[in-house]
Design a protein around this motif. Structure first.
Motif, short mmCIF file in Angstrom:
data_model
loop_
_atom_site.label_atom_id
_atom_site.label_comp_id
_atom_site.label_asym_id
_atom_site.label_seq_id
_atom_site.Cartn_x
_atom_site.Cartn_y
_atom_site.Cartn_z
N ALA A 15 28.72 44.91 31.85
CA ALA A 15 27.94 43.69 31.65
C ALA A 15 26.45 44.00 31.62
O ALA A 15 25.71 43.53 30.74
CB ALA A 15 28.25 42.68 32.75
N ILE A 16 25.99 44.80 32.57
CA ILE A 16 24.57 45.16 32.62
C ILE A 16 24.17 45.96 31.38
O ILE A 16 23.12 45.70 30.76
CB ILE A 16 24.28 45.93 33.92
CG1 ILE A 16 24.35 44.98 35.12
CG2 ILE A 16 22.90 46.62 33.85
CD1 ILE A 16 24.26 45.67 36.46
N ASN A 17 24.99 46.91 30.99
CA ASN A 17 24.67 47.71 29.81
C ASN A 17 24.62 46.86 28.55
O ASN A 17 23.75 47.07 27.68
CB ASN A 17 25.70 48.83 29.64
CG ASN A 17 25.52 49.95 30.66
OD1 ASN A 17 24.42 50.17 31.16
ND2 ASN A 17 26.59 50.64 30.97
N ARG A 18 25.52 45.89 28.43
CA ARG A 18 25.51 45.04 27.24
C ARG A 18 24.27 44.16 27.18
O ARG A 18 23.70 43.95 26.10
CB ARG A 18 26.78 44.18 27.21
CG ARG A 18 28.04 44.97 26.95
CD ARG A 18 29.26 44.09 26.77
NE ARG A 18 30.48 44.87 26.70
CZ ARG A 18 31.67 44.39 26.31
NH1 ARG A 18 31.77 43.12 25.96
NH2 ARG A 18 32.73 45.17 26.29
N VAL A 19 23.84 43.66 28.33
CA VAL A 19 22.62 42.85 28.34
C VAL A 19 21.40 43.71 28.01
O VAL A 19 20.56 43.34 27.19
CB VAL A 19 22.43 42.16 29.71
CG1 VAL A 19 21.10 41.39 29.73
CG2 VAL A 19 23.58 41.21 30.00
N ASP A 20 21.33 44.89 28.61
CA ASP A 20 20.21 45.78 28.32
C ASP A 20 20.19 46.20 26.85
O ASP A 20 19.13 46.25 26.21
CB ASP A 20 20.26 47.01 29.22
CG ASP A 20 19.54 46.80 30.55
OD1 ASP A 20 18.84 45.78 30.70
OD2 ASP A 20 19.67 47.66 31.44
N GLU A 70 25.99 56.59 38.42
CA GLU A 70 26.03 55.77 37.21
C GLU A 70 24.62 55.25 36.90
O GLU A 70 23.96 54.67 37.77
CB GLU A 70 26.99 54.60 37.39
CG GLU A 70 28.45 55.00 37.55
CD GLU A 70 29.08 55.42 36.25
OE1 GLU A 70 28.55 55.04 35.19
OE2 GLU A 70 30.11 56.13 36.29
N ALA A 71 24.17 55.44 35.68
CA ALA A 71 22.79 55.09 35.33
C ALA A 71 22.50 53.60 35.52
O ALA A 71 21.40 53.22 35.92
CB ALA A 71 22.50 55.50 33.89
N TRP A 72 23.49 52.74 35.24
CA TRP A 72 23.25 51.30 35.33
C TRP A 72 22.93 50.85 36.75
O TRP A 72 22.28 49.82 36.95
CB TRP A 72 24.44 50.52 34.79
CG TRP A 72 25.73 50.71 35.55
CD1 TRP A 72 26.69 51.66 35.30
CD2 TRP A 72 26.19 49.96 36.67
NE1 TRP A 72 27.72 51.54 36.20
CE2 TRP A 72 27.45 50.50 37.04
CE3 TRP A 72 25.69 48.87 37.39
CZ2 TRP A 72 28.19 49.99 38.10
CZ3 TRP A 72 26.43 48.37 38.44
CH2 TRP A 72 27.66 48.92 38.80
N LEU A 73 23.36 51.62 37.75
CA LEU A 73 23.10 51.24 39.13
C LEU A 73 21.61 51.26 39.47
O LEU A 73 21.17 50.55 40.37
CB LEU A 73 23.86 52.17 40.08
CG LEU A 73 25.29 51.74 40.42
CD1 LEU A 73 26.03 52.83 41.14
CD2 LEU A 73 25.29 50.45 41.22
N ASP A 74 20.84 52.04 38.73
CA ASP A 74 19.39 52.03 38.96
C ASP A 74 18.77 50.69 38.60
O ASP A 74 17.65 50.39 39.01
CB ASP A 74 18.73 53.14 38.15
CG ASP A 74 18.98 54.53 38.72
OD1 ASP A 74 19.37 54.62 39.91
OD2 ASP A 74 18.81 55.51 37.98
#
Length: 315
Positions: free
Chosen positions: A207-212, A240-244
């Motif tokens: 979800a975070i990756n899609r928004v970014d 995981e990169a999105w956790l940043d």
């Protein structure tokens, strides 16, 4: 002019607190009837505004005593067109509520902010529908829908907008794009289920990756809310990169599922000390998660316990 809009201090990595479950506090602890679970209706009377001030002051005192920053979210989670219409508010009435809510928080900031306790004013946005169910808007529809509330905040001294209890990445994309249009920082906070995923079954990371990807990374950061830490801790894999991009948590006090909470006629306030321990573990494992507050069932006792549990850590 907004004080922190161009330089949000919480991004520096120090601890910031936020409030707990506003609506559950007013309903279950204070015995206030909130139609449609909407706290913004309290802005309609001097007595209601004082109730809101008293609510925030409990938390601001905790922040000041502990030398932490504080995120002051407006009581406007329900102040969008569909929910507002159910409560008799038209577009102009909602604009006035959003504007006046920021003014209320400006008064509190002038009273409580110090050099060591910066207070960031955030325009709170909620989902178009239910915070426990999947929405069905596409991103363009969501951008159009939320633009009015975001524009109203952008015209005030609010430093940012924060969309809480979002269950669908498309709605999050719409919020982020609208905020970018009106040049105000946005924060996206997703509701997750007991398996750590969105109600749609999408993982938090996806979800975070899609928004970014859809917005060029325009949200200032992301948060997790409306779930107990035990529900999502296993979904947070180090490395995981999105956790940043996840900077904060507003967890539920209860370990119950959303369905169980919906069916409950009493408040499950959990154990504040135990919730503090969970936050301690989260912030030790993921040190960028330094924006700490609560969601359903939490109150100032929980936030105080969280602050105490995490107070010895540094970013």
């Amino acid at each position: 002019m907004a004080k922190y809009r161009r330089n949000l201090p919480q991004l520096a990595g120090t601890t910031f607190l936020s409030d707990g479950g506003m609506e559950t506090t007013f309903i279950f602890h204070d015995g206030i009837d909130l139609p449609e679970f909407a706290s913004f209706v309290l802005m309609a009377t001097p007595e209601g505004r004082q109730r809101l001030k008293d609510y925030y002051i409990r938390y601001l005192k905790i922040a000041r005593e502990n030398g932490t920053g504080f995120i002051l979210d407006t009581p406007t989670w329900r102040a969008n067109p569909d929910w507002g219409a159910k409560l008799g508010y038209d577009a102009e009435g909602l604009r006035a509520i959003n504007r006046d809510s920021v003014d209320l928080l400006l008064e509190l900031r002038r009273e409580f902010e110090t050099a060591t306790t910066p207070c960031v004013i955030s325009g709170a946005i909620g989902p178009r529908g239910d915070g426990y169910k999947a929405g069905n808007m596409n991103a363009n529809e969501a951008e159009t829908y939320h633009a009015a509330q975001i524009e109203s905040f952008a015209q005030t001294e609010a430093d940012m907008v924060a969309a809480y209890t979002l269950t669908n990445y498309n709605e999050a994309i719409g919020v982020a794009k609208a905020a970018k249009t009106y040049a105000i920082p946005s924060v996206i906070s997703f509701t997750v289920e007991t398996d750590g995923k969105l109600v749609t079954g999408l993982s938090l990371g996806d979800a975070i990756n899609r928004v970014d990807d859809a917005t060029g990374g325009s949200p200032a950061y992301y948060m997790i809310n409306c779930a107990h830490p035990s529900h999502f801790v296993d979904a947070l894999e180090k490395g995981e990169a999105w956790l940043d991009r996840v900077r904060g948590v507003k967890a539920n006090a209860s370990t119950k599922s959303h369905a169980e909470l919906d069916d409950s006629v009493t408040l499950d306030a959990g154990d504040p000390v135990d919730l503090g321990r969970w936050y301690n573990e989260l912030t030790r494992s993921f040190p960028k998660m330094r924006i700490l507050g609560g969601c359903c069932g939490t109150d100032h006792r929980h936030v105080a316990a969280i602050c105490e549990a995490c107070s010895t850590q540094t970013a």
